[in-house]
Design a protein around this motif. Structure first.
Motif, PDB file in Angstrom:
ATOM      1  N   ARG A 183       0.809  -1.220   0.000  1.00 56.07           N
ATOM      2  CA  ARG A 183       0.000   0.000   0.000  1.00 56.07           C
ATOM      3  C   ARG A 183       0.841   1.267   0.000  1.00 56.07           C
ATOM      4  N   GLU A 184       2.076   1.169   0.476  1.00 51.25           N
ATOM      5  CA  GLU A 184       2.910   2.364   0.569  1.00 51.25           C
ATOM      6  C   GLU A 184       3.644   2.674  -0.717  1.00 51.25           C
ATOM      7  N   ALA A 185       3.495   1.825  -1.747  1.00 50.32           N
ATOM      8  CA  ALA A 185       4.280   1.972  -2.972  1.00 50.32           C
ATOM      9  C   ALA A 185       3.861   3.203  -3.764  1.00 50.32           C
ATOM     10  N   ASP A 186       4.841   3.954  -4.241  1.00 51.92           N
ATOM     11  CA  ASP A 186       4.604   5.071  -5.150  1.00 51.92           C
ATOM     12  C   ASP A 186       4.759   4.632  -6.605  1.00 51.92           C
ATOM     13  N   LEU A 187       5.693   3.721  -6.864  1.00 50.48           N
ATOM     14  CA  LEU A 187       5.928   3.177  -8.202  1.00 50.48           C
ATOM     15  C   LEU A 187       5.997   1.662  -8.095  1.00 50.48           C
ATOM     16  N   VAL A 188       5.358   0.949  -9.028  1.00 51.98           N
ATOM     17  CA  VAL A 188       5.340  -0.514  -9.003  1.00 51.98           C
ATOM     18  C   VAL A 188       5.770  -1.040 -10.372  1.00 51.98           C
ATOM     19  N   PHE A 189       6.712  -1.986 -10.358  1.00 51.16           N
ATOM     20  CA  PHE A 189       7.174  -2.630 -11.584  1.00 51.16           C
ATOM     21  C   PHE A 189       6.935  -4.137 -11.468  1.00 51.16           C
ATOM     22  N   ASP A 190       6.539  -4.763 -12.585  1.00 49.21           N
ATOM     23  CA  ASP A 190       6.161  -6.170 -12.611  1.00 49.21           C
ATOM     24  C   ASP A 190       7.255  -6.989 -13.292  1.00 49.21           C
ATOM     25  N   ALA A 191       7.891  -7.890 -12.532  1.00 49.25           N
ATOM     26  CA  ALA A 191       8.992  -8.703 -13.063  1.00 49.25           C
ATOM     27  C   ALA A 191       8.551 -10.124 -13.378  1.00 49.25           C
ATOM     28  N   ARG A 192       7.266 -10.386 -13.417  1.00 50.82           N
ATOM     29  CA  ARG A 192       6.793 -11.758 -13.587  1.00 50.82           C
ATOM     30  C   ARG A 192       7.052 -12.326 -14.981  1.00 50.82           C
ATOM     31  N   PHE A 193       7.416 -11.502 -15.954  1.00 49.58           N
ATOM     32  CA  PHE A 193       7.671 -12.007 -17.298  1.00 49.58           C
ATOM     33  C   PHE A 193       9.084 -12.590 -17.434  1.00 49.58           C
ATOM     34  N   LEU A 194       9.971 -12.321 -16.479  1.00 44.08           N
ATOM     35  CA  LEU A 194      11.333 -12.825 -16.550  1.00 44.08           C
ATOM     36  C   LEU A 194      11.378 -14.317 -16.222  1.00 44.08           C
ATOM     37  N   ARG A 195      12.431 -14.994 -16.642  1.00 44.61           N
ATOM     38  CA  ARG A 195      12.566 -16.428 -16.387  1.00 44.61           C
ATOM     39  C   ARG A 195      12.570 -16.673 -14.883  1.00 44.61           C
ATOM     40  N   ASN A 196      11.908 -17.737 -14.462  1.00 42.92           N
ATOM     41  CA  ASN A 196      11.620 -17.959 -13.051  1.00 42.92           C
ATOM     42  C   ASN A 196      12.483 -19.081 -12.466  1.00 42.92           C
ATOM     43  N   PRO A 197      13.371 -18.772 -11.519  1.00 42.60           N
ATOM     44  CA  PRO A 197      14.193 -19.811 -10.888  1.00 42.60           C
ATOM     45  C   PRO A 197      13.398 -20.811 -10.071  1.00 42.60           C
ATOM     46  N   HIS A 198      12.136 -20.503  -9.802  1.00 39.65           N
ATOM     47  CA  HIS A 198      11.301 -21.397  -9.001  1.00 39.65           C
ATOM     48  C   HIS A 198      11.230 -22.796  -9.601  1.00 39.65           C
ATOM     49  N   TYR A 199      11.339 -22.890 -10.924  1.00 36.65           N
ATOM     50  CA  TYR A 199      11.179 -24.181 -11.592  1.00 36.65           C
ATOM     51  C   TYR A 199      12.488 -24.962 -11.711  1.00 36.65           C
ATOM     52  N   ASP A 200      13.567 -24.404 -11.197  1.00 36.95           N
ATOM     53  CA  ASP A 200      14.832 -25.133 -11.122  1.00 36.95           C
ATOM     54  C   ASP A 200      14.950 -25.691  -9.710  1.00 36.95           C
ATOM     55  N   PRO A 201      14.980 -27.023  -9.546  1.00 38.47           N
ATOM     56  CA  PRO A 201      14.990 -27.605  -8.189  1.00 38.47           C
ATOM     57  C   PRO A 201      16.126 -27.102  -7.319  1.00 38.47           C
ATOM     58  N   ASP A 202      17.278 -26.813  -7.912  1.00 41.07           N
ATOM     59  CA  ASP A 202      18.419 -26.344  -7.126  1.00 41.07           C
ATOM     60  C   ASP A 202      18.256 -24.893  -6.683  1.00 41.07           C
ATOM     61  N   LEU A 203      17.582 -24.099  -7.502  1.00 44.87           N
ATOM     62  CA  LEU A 203      17.441 -22.673  -7.217  1.00 44.87           C
ATOM     63  C   LEU A 203      16.165 -22.343  -6.441  1.00 44.87           C
ATOM     64  N   LYS A 204      15.198 -23.237  -6.474  1.00 47.14           N
ATOM     65  CA  LYS A 204      13.902 -22.967  -5.860  1.00 47.14           C
ATOM     66  C   LYS A 204      14.036 -22.584  -4.397  1.00 47.14           C
ATOM     67  N   VAL A 205      14.932 -23.237  -3.660  1.00 49.57           N
ATOM     68  CA  VAL A 205      15.060 -22.985  -2.224  1.00 49.57           C
ATOM     69  C   VAL A 205      15.937 -21.774  -1.937  1.00 49.57           C
ATOM     70  N   MET A 206      16.573 -21.224  -2.961  1.00 46.62           N
ATOM     71  CA  MET A 206      17.425 -20.049  -2.781  1.00 46.62           C
ATOM     72  C   MET A 206      16.604 -18.783  -2.978  1.00 46.62           C
ATOM     73  N   THR A 207      17.263 -17.639  -2.890  1.00 48.91           N
ATOM     74  CA  THR A 207      16.607 -16.347  -3.094  1.00 48.91           C
ATOM     75  C   THR A 207      17.480 -15.468  -3.975  1.00 48.91           C
ATOM     76  N   GLY A 208      16.947 -14.302  -4.315  1.00 50.97           N
ATOM     77  CA  GLY A 208      17.708 -13.340  -5.093  1.00 50.97           C
ATOM     78  C   GLY A 208      18.891 -12.763  -4.347  1.00 50.97           C
ATOM     79  N   LEU A 209      19.041 -13.120  -3.082  1.00 46.08           N
ATOM     80  CA  LEU A 209      20.237 -12.736  -2.327  1.00 46.08           C
ATOM     81  C   LEU A 209      21.410 -13.653  -2.653  1.00 46.08           C
TER      82      LEU A 209
END
Length: 323
Positions: A183-209
């Motif tokens: 609710r506090e956002a002034d600008l919102v960008f949608d990254a859902r079109f990018l390739r998703n690491p969720h579907y890689d079993p090794d990367l699924k448990v990791m994060t963008g960190l």
């Protein structure tokens, strides 16, 4: 340019954390007054030159949403170097019910005359009664699932630094769309079109960190273009925000889970904006980073990419009590 004094009117639903917000502001050096009669607002603002926070809710004598809005407009019209903002605290009805039940406190609108029979009816009545204030608020804070330390960091990030007219606080926020727009956002960008690491079993448990996830996301053929376009847009609009006198901007980037793609983008944008050669973009304003979904999982917390010049960070924890 001299710093504009901040005058904050803090309102919202009973039980949503207004008192906690006022306590944090008091720790940050604000003079705090809770529930004064509305007729005294002008006198309260006039009697001090320090940053001021005033709590207003259904318990306030003479409380009516329209009267509060008229007082807000009158304060903003007063001459002098001051910046007046309205903060609105809210929470889901189920959360408010649990908080009042746990503390055994009576809702301010609940009484024995039958005008607001029962806790649930009192909450519904208050939501309707103060809805115009939510619509007019400069910042809406939903504390439904916000841990107390995150509430403190949010208030510190937004109000702990007294900006001059040439700088602005910036928060970079990642989130998951299924959990709702921030609710506090002034600008919102949608990254859902990018390739998703969720579907890689090794990367699924990791994060963008994690570097492996970042490398995977960056390999999307459109990632570099998307990143550059976000930066170009920020370089266009953020200086205009500053010119308008805006003191804080929240830039939110979302994806499906708030764990991989949005986190990767926020981290890279934070690193770019934090570099010395980008100071011209945001002047010397502080930059904070928050990964909402990772914070809810206990895997991340607020951090400063560029800290405020002066900030108070008390060691004690705070409670989000009914207020």
């Amino acid at each position: 340019m001299n710093s504009a004094r901040r005058v904050l009117l803090v309102t919202g639903l009973s039980g949503a954390g207004k008192s906690s917000i006022l306590r944090i502001l008091e720790d940050l050096g604000y003079e705090v007054t809770d529930n004064p009669p509305l007729t005294l607002l002008d006198a309260l603002v006039a009697r001090t030159e320090h940053p001021l926070a005033i709590g207003i809710d259904a318990r306030t004598r003479g409380f009516e949403a329209q009267a509060v809005l008229e007082s807000l407009a009158r304060l903003r019209a007063q001459p002098g170097p001051q910046h007046v903002e309205l903060i609105y605290a809210t929470a889901e009805t189920e959360v408010l019910l649990r908080r009042f039940t746990a503390t055994r406190r009576r809702h301010p609108l609940e009484n024995s005359t039958g005008t607001a029979p029962g806790l649930a009816a009192s909450i519904d009545q208050e939501i309707t009664q103060i809805a115009p204030l939510r619509g007019a608020a400069d910042l809406v804070i939903d504390t439904s699932d916000m841990p107390p330390p995150d509430l403190r960091r949010l208030i510190e990030s937004r109000f702990g630094h007294q900006n001059d007219g040439d700088s602005m606080n910036v928060t970079l926020l990642s989130f998951a769309y299924p959990s709702g727009l921030p609710r506090e956002a002034d600008l919102v960008f949608d990254a859902r079109f990018l390739r998703n690491p969720h579907y890689d079993p090794d990367l699924k448990v990791m994060t963008g960190l994690d570097q492996e996830v970042r490398d995977y996301v960056r390999q999307d053929p459109d990632y570099a273009l998307f990143f550059d376009q976000i930066l170009s847009f920020l370089k266009l609009v953020l200086p205009r925000f500053v010119a308008e006198g805006k003191k804080h901007a929240t830039i939110a980037i979302g994806c499906s889970g708030g764990q991989h793609r949005s986190v990767t983008l926020v981290e890279e944008i934070a690193a770019t904006l934090g570099r010395a050669d980008e100071l011209a973009l945001l002047s010397d304003g502080p930059i904070a980073v928050m990964h909402r979904e990772l914070a809810r999982q206990g895997r991340s917390s607020w951090r400063w990419v560029r800290p405020p010049q002066q900030r108070v960070t008390p060691d004690e924890q705070i409670r989000t009590d009914p207020s």
